[in-house]
Each structure stands twice: as C-alpha cells, then as structure tokens.
Design an enzyme around this catalytic site. Structure first.
Site, mmCIF file in Angstrom:
data_model
loop_
_atom_site.group_PDB
_atom_site.id
_atom_site.type_symbol
_atom_site.label_atom_id
_atom_site.label_comp_id
_atom_site.label_asym_id
_atom_site.label_seq_id
_atom_site.Cartn_x
_atom_site.Cartn_y
_atom_site.Cartn_z
ATOM 1 N N ARG A 237 49.079 -49.608 64.501
ATOM 2 C CA ARG A 237 48.865 -49.985 63.116
ATOM 3 C C ARG A 237 49.385 -51.408 62.938
ATOM 4 O O ARG A 237 50.423 -51.778 63.488
ATOM 5 C CB ARG A 237 49.613 -49.038 62.163
ATOM 6 C CG ARG A 237 48.950 -47.666 62.007
ATOM 7 C CD ARG A 237 47.650 -47.759 61.200
ATOM 8 N NE ARG A 237 47.070 -46.452 60.913
ATOM 9 C CZ ARG A 237 46.204 -45.831 61.697
ATOM 10 N NH1 ARG A 237 45.851 -46.390 62.849
ATOM 11 N NH2 ARG A 237 45.678 -44.668 61.357
ATOM 12 N N GLU A 266 43.462 -54.859 56.306
ATOM 13 C CA GLU A 266 42.147 -54.672 56.925
ATOM 14 C C GLU A 266 41.103 -54.466 55.831
ATOM 15 O O GLU A 266 41.369 -53.817 54.836
ATOM 16 C CB GLU A 266 42.166 -53.457 57.861
ATOM 17 C CG GLU A 266 43.117 -53.622 59.029
ATOM 18 C CD GLU A 266 43.154 -52.402 59.950
ATOM 19 O OE1 GLU A 266 42.404 -51.440 59.738
ATOM 20 O OE2 GLU A 266 43.968 -52.410 60.889
ATOM 21 N N HIS A 285 39.408 -52.653 64.192
ATOM 22 C CA HIS A 285 39.941 -51.288 64.144
ATOM 23 C C HIS A 285 38.920 -50.320 64.742
ATOM 24 O O HIS A 285 38.500 -49.353 64.132
ATOM 25 C CB HIS A 285 40.301 -50.893 62.715
ATOM 26 C CG HIS A 285 41.251 -49.742 62.647
ATOM 27 N ND1 HIS A 285 42.195 -49.592 61.659
ATOM 28 C CD2 HIS A 285 41.398 -48.673 63.455
ATOM 29 C CE1 HIS A 285 42.865 -48.465 61.853
ATOM 30 N NE2 HIS A 285 42.394 -47.882 62.938
#
Ligand code: 8YV
Length: 325
Positions: A237, A266, A285
């Site tokens: 993360r 993000e 991601h």
C-alpha cells in the site's frame, strides 16, 4: 424473501446471475459523484455489500442500518473500520490466497523491469532512438544472485521469496513481526531486524498490509539506511511509505531506483514528481489485475457474501469477533 445487496463493483455475467438467483441486486457500476449518490440512496435497504477500492467508513455505513455483511474483492482491508464493523456485528470478508501468485508475479515484474530498465529502454526503441548498440549509459543491473529483502512475510511475501530463491538464485532475507522457521527452511531465508535488512538488501520489497502500525513505516531514515545500489519495490500500500521521502531519496541517489504499484493517493497525479524520474517504474495498482485472478477474487467474494447472508460463517471472515456462532 431475497436479501437486498448493493454491488459497487461490476461482476461477470456468470457471477451476476448467481447473485440475482439468490438476492435482490442493486448495481452501482461507477463510483463517480453520481454513483456515490446512488450508493448512499441504496444503503438504507442494503443487507449485503460487495465491492472494492472504496473507503466504507462509519459516516457512510451509518446509512445502512440493516447491513449484515460486506464482501471485499481484495485481500487488503484498510478501507474498512474493523472495530466499527465488529461492534455492529457486520461480517467483513476478503479474498486472500486467490491473488497471491499473481501479485507476487507483479512484484517480480517490477523487480525485473526496474533493475533492467525495461520501460525506459523499450521507450527508447519506440521513440526511434536506438541508433547504435547500447552502452554503459543504458546498462541495468543483474537480478539473479542478488539479495532479495522482503518486508512482511505473509502469503505474498512467501510467494516472492519462492520466486527469488528457486527462480533467480537470490539469497532471501526478510523482516516480519516474528521469525518464520518454515519460510527459512523452504527458501533458505534469514530473518533480519529492519535496519539490517535495509542495509543488506539489493532489492527492498514491501509486502505489508496497511495498518496503524505500518503507516509511514518507510521514510527518510529508512531510505538513508538502504544501499545506493538498492532498488525499492512496493506492491503493498502506498501509505506504508512516506512518498515525499521516497522522491527525495531517488533525487539524491540514496537508492538506485523504485518499482511502484501503489501510491499515497490513487490514481497517481500525472504531475507527480515520481513520473519525472526515469529510475521509477510506476504501474496502476495492477497487483492482482489479471482476467483469471480478478474473476477468482470476485467469485470468492460472492461465495463469502452468500454464505454470510445465509447465516453461515464466510470462508474468509476477517473480523471473527463479529461471528455469533
Ligand atoms: C485490488 C488489492 O487492487 O487485494 C488487494 O488488496 O489491492 C488488489 O488486489 C483491489 O483491491 C481491487 O480489487
């Protein structure tokens, strides 16, 4: 009477058919402002929720007085207030295991792409700049035989160690809450305190969950302990890392490069300084983002949700203290 569920992630026709067979489904297929408004309107009748990539905090879930279960299409559960859900006896489930191998593959994709400068050199070819044999200015660094440092030895960390040990002949060192003898035996891995791992690893790979304990774990002090030839990889993360410190470490050449699949915010802003650095490989991601794995994750989440709404304990129950059984 079918249970009322709200989906905030589009599923395949096969999985949608399964849900329609057993539940009344409201689909929110986009989490833009209109989608979020429709989600809020649907919450008062929701008994089940299924989705991912949305912070479901108390402010939102107070709108759902009938909520019994949330099935997250993710292994990470940092989008949920576990104590709040447990207090309300709302069963939270996630999708571990099914994504482990794919996410570890992503980790190695970033290790190889960053060490061998694949993106930078592929763009050089694409831009018509390959006009002579490449020389030292474009050389990368070897991966095989280098020391692989893994911070967080859970399922994904183990799968990364497997790839490094058996696939690339890499000595594996790791840091976690406690030593893992089975991992040490399987991969000839050695436990290290965090400062020692940072000083010894050629590749420093983050595979930690985001928790109150791990948020900001890797900052200026930690980057200063890494070797100038070290490459930093984050597939966990973004908020486990102080991104400002990472940018500074890269600019100051405290580390050689970074391969990043996750970021503090993000999607990553197009004007992020990270994207101005040619020793950064940034991906969106995509850790678990293959057709096969995302379908398996969604199927796992559907199983978890239908079990919970049928009064059965979900296979992947996260907040076990919420279980009445
Ligand atoms: C997904 C993830 O990107 O599983 C996780 O925790 O970060 C990813 O697999 C995401 O949550 C969407 O499903």
């Amino acid at each position: 009477m079918k249970k009322q569920i709200v989906l905030y992630k589009k599923l395949s026709p096969l999985l949608m058919a399964r849900l329609h067979e057993h539940t009344d489904v409201t689909l929110i297929d986009n989490l833009d402002a209109d989608g979020l408004s429709r989600l809020r309107d649907a919450l008062p009748r929701a008994q089940g929720l299924l989705g991912a990539s949305l912070k479901l905090d108390a402010g939102l879930l107070d709108l759902a007085p009938n909520l019994e279960a949330i099935a997250s299409v993710s292994v990470g559960v940092d989008n949920y207030d576990i104590d709040y859900l447990t207090e309300r006896r709302i069963l939270l489930s996630n999708t571990p295991d099914v994504l482990t191998e794919t996410t570890a593959d992503t980790g190695f994709a970033l290790i190889l792409a960053t060490a061998r400068r694949v993106v930078e050199l592929a763009n050089l070819v694409r831009d018509g700049q390959w006009t002579r044999n490449i020389g030292p200015a474009h050389f990368g660094t070897d991966v095989h035989g280098k020391t692989l440092g893994i911070i967080g030895m859970g399922r994904i960390g183990e799968a990364l160690a497997q790839r490094g040990h058996f696939g690339f002949g890499m000595p594996v060192i790791y840091h976690s809450h406690s030593p893992k003898p089975a991992v040490e035996q399987r991969f000839d891995a050695q436990y290290r305190r965090l400062p020692d791992l940072l000083q010894q690893a050629d590749f420093v790979c983050l595979t930690l969950p985001l928790t109150a304990e791990t948020e900001g774990l890797i900052g200026a002090e930690q980057f200063a302990q890494m070797r100038p030839e070290a490459i930093f990889i984050n597939i966990s993360r973004g908020k486990v890392v102080n991104e400002t410190a990472l940018i500074q470490a890269l600019r100051d050449k405290q580390i050689r490069a970074a391969g990043l699949d996750v970021f503090e915010r993000e999607p990553l802003n197009a004007d992020s300084p990270l994207l101005q650095l040619n020793n950064v490989v940034a991906t969106p991601h995509m850790g678990s983002a293959t057709h096969e794995t995302r379908e398996a994750m969604a199927a796992c989440a559907v199983d978890n949700l239908l079990s919970a709404l049928a009064g059965e304990r979900p296979k992947n129950l996260v907040n076990v203290r919420a279980w009445k059984g």
